[in-house]
Design an enzyme around this catalytic site. Structure first.
Site, PDB file in Angstrom:
ATOM      1  N   ASP A   1     -11.824   3.742   2.807  1.00 54.97           N
ATOM      2  CA  ASP A   1     -10.734   2.821   3.146  1.00 54.97           C
ATOM      3  C   ASP A   1     -11.159   1.359   3.064  1.00 54.97           C
ATOM      4  O   ASP A   1     -10.444   0.525   2.508  1.00 54.97           O
ATOM      5  CB  ASP A   1     -10.230   3.106   4.562  1.00 54.97           C
ATOM      6  CG  ASP A   1      -9.284   4.293   4.618  1.00 54.97           C
ATOM      7  OD1 ASP A   1      -8.856   4.772   3.555  1.00 54.97           O
ATOM      8  OD2 ASP A   1      -8.972   4.752   5.731  1.00 54.97           O
TER       9      ASP A   1
ATOM     10  N   HIS B   1      -6.282  11.077   2.128  1.00 54.15           N
ATOM     11  CA  HIS B   1      -6.915  10.189   3.094  1.00 54.15           C
ATOM     12  C   HIS B   1      -8.338   9.916   2.641  1.00 54.15           C
ATOM     13  O   HIS B   1      -8.853  10.542   1.707  1.00 54.15           O
ATOM     14  CB  HIS B   1      -6.880  10.777   4.503  1.00 54.15           C
ATOM     15  CG  HIS B   1      -5.577  10.528   5.204  1.00 54.15           C
ATOM     16  ND1 HIS B   1      -5.139   9.263   5.533  1.00 54.15           N
ATOM     17  CD2 HIS B   1      -4.621  11.392   5.643  1.00 54.15           C
ATOM     18  CE1 HIS B   1      -3.966   9.353   6.145  1.00 54.15           C
ATOM     19  NE2 HIS B   1      -3.621  10.638   6.221  1.00 54.15           N
TER      20      HIS B   1
ATOM     21  N   GLY C   1       0.795  -1.224   0.000  1.00 49.01           N
ATOM     22  CA  GLY C   1       0.000   0.000   0.000  1.00 49.01           C
ATOM     23  C   GLY C   1       0.822   1.266   0.000  1.00 49.01           C
ATOM     24  O   GLY C   1       0.388   2.299   0.525  1.00 49.01           O
TER      25      GLY C   1
END
Length: 390
Positions: free
Chosen positions: A168, A138, A95
């Protein structure tokens, strides 16, 4: 029916995955694969290794179900260890920002030279390409770009971040896990290894397919909080109760709404029950329902309405949810090593899943795993002395 040890291993038993440690969606994808039975080896930073903690469960539940080795990815010895793991693996998950593993000598080309059948899963927010790919972000940023954040919130108010569940985990980690399983299936069918570019922006966009369809049908307005499924409809909303807690109402279909009306005695004396199919009536209808729900506590409403087709549920907090009778009956939450946590999902009739290991501490299984791939104790000791492993 008795469950054998082989069945308890899960449907991915025999699959080995190498996970280059990260945060958020990558670990969630690895957790999903481990929950399904894969042998996931987490490669943690050697600087995070603390042998004094070994033997106890690490508190980060996202790391459950796997073993950990401590490796310095920037060292020649550490790179050698990871490529040795890749040689016997079915998949790798990373990631980092685009280009980082290439600079470490652990990119797709490096790994495929060692193992041409490897499934190489890449988890990022922006994706491997595009103008924003090199930059940080984010969950809230990725969700914002897809239009999804715009649609979450009350009418006339600011958009509300949906925790980081939508980006996420839903659009990110879950999509990566699906991609890995699909690519593994292709390899088992005779295909070669390949790279999975799992981007949160792509995944969240896919999750919004129904909303795009409704817009195309003229059944969805772009302003937030005015539609059927975004809290605009008074029969699909939350209401405060007498004790300050809340119930969730989802009586969309007419017959379910009729059940809700019948069981609650709606409306209160002095209120009216205007036609719910006309959005112009929604403000008055919502106000009437709000007055009614404030006449009893949340649990009183739950006792009256839960065992029915009224489509009402109590809004539980994080501590209450594991104790709810329905969830306890299904073992939706389990206790492992003293920690309450969600059980693996979904469920399999022939290869049941389980939380097979607690979350490891970084480097807790370095000697064990390296021994499995052919490193003798002296070689491990030399790598440790060089700082390549921990």
């Amino acid at each position: 029916m008795a469950v054998t040890a082989e069945q308890a291993a899960g449907p991915l038993a025999g699959v080995r995955v190498v996970e280059l440690a990260g945060i958020g969606p990558g670990p969630f994808a690895a957790m999903m694969l481990a929950d399904l039975g894969a042998d996931v080896i987490r490669v943690d930073r050697v600087t995070d290794v603390d042998p004094s903690a070994f033997g106890t469960a690490h508190p980060d539940l996202l790391n459950r179900g796997r073993r950990s080795v401590g490796v310095d990815l920037k060292s020649a010895g550490g790179r050698e260890v990871v490529l040795a793991l890749v040689d016997g693996a079915d998949a790798l998950i990373e990631g980092f920002r685009p280009g980082v593993t290439e600079r470490l000598g652990l990119g797709p080309a490096d790994c495929h030279r060692v193992n041409p059948k490897l499934v190489y899963g890449r988890m990022t927010g922006w994706g491997q390409g595009g103008p924003s790919a090199p930059y940080a972000g984010h969950d809230i940023d990725y969700v914002a770009l897809t239009g999804a954040l715009h649609g979450i919130g009350r009418a006339g108010e600011r958009p509300v971040p949906p925790l980081n569940l939508l980006g996420d985990f839903g659009g990110g980690g879950m999509m990566l896990a699906l991609g890995v399983v699909a690519a593994l299936y292709a390899v088992r069918g005779g295909g070669t290894g390949q790279v999975i570019d799992a981007a949160i922006v792509d995944g969240v966009a896919v999750l919004g397919t129904q909303i795009h369809a409704l817009r195309g049908l003229g059944l969805w307005q772009d302003p937030r909080g005015v539609n059927l499924l975004d809290g605009g409809a008074p029969f699909y909303d939350t209401y405060e109760c007498a004790d300050g807690r809340h119930v969730a109402v989802g009586a969309l279909e007419p017959r379910f709404y009729e059940e809700l009306v019948r069981r609650t005695g709606f409306p209160l004396p002095g209120d009216e029950a205007p036609d719910r199919t006309d959005p112009a009536n929604w403000p008055a209808l919502r106000a009437a329902w709000a007055r009614l729900f404030r006449t009893r506590t949340r649990d009183e409403w739950a006792a009256l309405l839960t065992a029915s087709d009224a489509c009402v549920a109590p809004v539980l907090d994080w501590a209450e949810a594991p104790e709810h009778p329905h969830l306890t009956a299904r073992d939706t939450f389990v206790v492992r090593d003293g920690m309450v946590q969600p059980a693996p999902a979904p469920r399999f009739s022939g290869t049941p899943t389980s939380v097979r290991r607690p979350p490891p501490w970084p480097g807790e299984h370095t000697d064990e795993v390296l021994g499995e791939i052919g490193y003798d104790p002296d070689r491990v000791a030399a790598l440790r002395a060089d700082g390549a492993v921990g």
